[in-house]
Design an enzyme around this catalytic site. Sequence first.
Site, PDB file in Angstrom:
ATOM      1  N   ASP A   1     -15.279   9.066   1.631  1.00 16.27           N
ATOM      2  CA  ASP A   1     -14.556   8.435   2.730  1.00 16.27           C
ATOM      3  C   ASP A   1     -15.531   7.579   3.529  1.00 16.27           C
ATOM      4  OD1 ASP A   1     -13.120   7.859   5.076  1.00 16.27           O
ATOM      5  OD2 ASP A   1     -12.181   9.844   5.149  1.00 16.27           O
TER       6      ASP A   1
ATOM      7  N   TYR B   1      -5.452  -3.564  13.227  1.00 21.30           N
ATOM      8  CA  TYR B   1      -5.816  -4.345  12.041  1.00 21.30           C
ATOM      9  C   TYR B   1      -6.508  -5.644  12.440  1.00 21.30           C
ATOM     10  CZ  TYR B   1      -5.471  -6.336   7.383  1.00 21.30           C
ATOM     11  OH  TYR B   1      -5.780  -6.873   6.156  1.00 21.30           O
TER      12      TYR B   1
ATOM     13  N   THR C   1      -1.126  -6.493  -3.644  1.00 21.00           N
ATOM     14  CA  THR C   1      -1.733  -5.192  -3.880  1.00 21.00           C
ATOM     15  C   THR C   1      -0.765  -4.118  -3.371  1.00 21.00           C
ATOM     16  OG1 THR C   1      -2.810  -5.094  -1.711  1.00 21.00           O
ATOM     17  CG2 THR C   1      -4.039  -6.166  -3.512  1.00 21.00           C
TER      18      THR C   1
END
Length: 271
Positions: free
Chosen positions: A75, A170, A205
């Site tokens: 991670d 984001y 994706t």
Amino acid sequence: MGRVDGKVAFITGGARGQGRSHAVRLAEEGADIIAVDMCKPLASAPYDLASPEDLSVTARQIEALGRRVATFEADVRDEWAIRKAFEAGVGEIGPVDIVIANAGVALLAVDEAHEAWQDTIDINLTGVLNTIESVVPSMIERGVGGSIVVASSVAGLRGVLGPSRAALGYVASKHGVVGLMRSYANILAPHLIRVNSVHPSGVETPMITAASMAAFLDANPKIAAGFATPMPIPLLEARDVSNAVLYLVSDDGRYVTGTTLSIDGGRTNKV
């Protein structure tokens, strides 16, 4: 002879999507690959993240090209785990010349989790810092230069996506990695280590084609319209971004550093 023949690339988020595409494209051009992915669920994610099987598929595709590959589940939020994966990969494959800090999430959803902001920042921004900090000491010590590419987005150059916590996270994270890129480009230039970022528009994706993303855009038509590109093109293929990455990490881009490279059909330039 390939454009990165004999090089070793360390790629985060390598189990699928752009990360897998970058790994395969570089392998086609002669690189050996160390691919890392979290490969576990994230509670705030409204779509399925990559699985261990996805990472195995990446490995098989690289092996089919006759290149060496080592894969690790780690991670990027955990600096120690990323450092261990990097060191193990170097021990198995060899010293790293190329780093692609690609791991990222887009947690936009109609009913998004409150944790979406923090998880996005932790993965998309702190994960890039952890990746670079884990690899840079050995690259400097080796003394032969190298190339680092950071995955950003058109959202790293424009204030898009709207007011939700996931959207703001984001955009903030993708702007933030540009600051990291520019700082590291200056810090590492004396060591002949180049650092750049790539800024694609929408890429086909699993993260972008997820039903949750479609529902979010349907519920926010103005945001969806804002992603229209001047060139009448569909979603990019991941390989379109990989070709740009290949340019940056190969000798074709040997003096390119500190740049934001857009692959977006003119979206960033649009008024």
